[in-house]
Motif scaffolding. Structure first.
Motif: not given
Length: 125
Positions: A53, A55-56, A107, A109-115
């Motif tokens: 993470v 990038a965040g 959450w 699913k969101k992490f898998k798409e973003k990081y």
């Protein structure tokens, strides 16, 4: 070795899941990636996977609002939508309600798409 999966997407087309490096992080190893050492990437666990993470960093870095999640398996805290350190420090999903587990799935699913996924968590220390 890497772990690769696939599933049927829209119109029956097979899509590849993200490649998961077979790097296993103990809780102690994961904690070294909490943002205190700027030379290490920021890592966070969710549902057995470890996400980079970095990038965040504004969110997950040492001064970010979600700093308690970095270097930990944040599954319980995410499921409960809690920033409390005691939830971030306890990765057990025991006693959570079905709706909490659904929140966690969202959450995840969101992490898998973003990081990017960089490994898995060793739950059997």
């Amino acid at each position: 070795r890497v772990i690769v999966g696939s599933h049927r997407g829209e119109a029956g087309v097979t899509k590849s899941e993200p490649v998961i490096p077979e790097v296993v992080f103990s809780k102690a190893e994961l904690l070294q990636h909490n943002g205190v050492d700027a030379g290490r990437p920021l890592l966070m666990g969710c549902k057995g996977l470890v996400f980079d993470v970095t990038a965040g960093a504004d969110f997950y870095g040492p001064t970010g609002p979600y700093k308690n999640f970095s270097g930990r398996d944040a599954s319980r805290a995410l499921a409960l939508m809690s920033l409390a350190p005691e939830h971030a420090e306890n990765s057990s999903l025991e006693g959570l309600k079905e709706e909490d587990l659904q929140v966690l799935d969202d959450w995840f699913k969101k992490f898998k798409e973003k990081y990017p996924v960089v490994g898995i968590i060793d739950k059997y220390e």
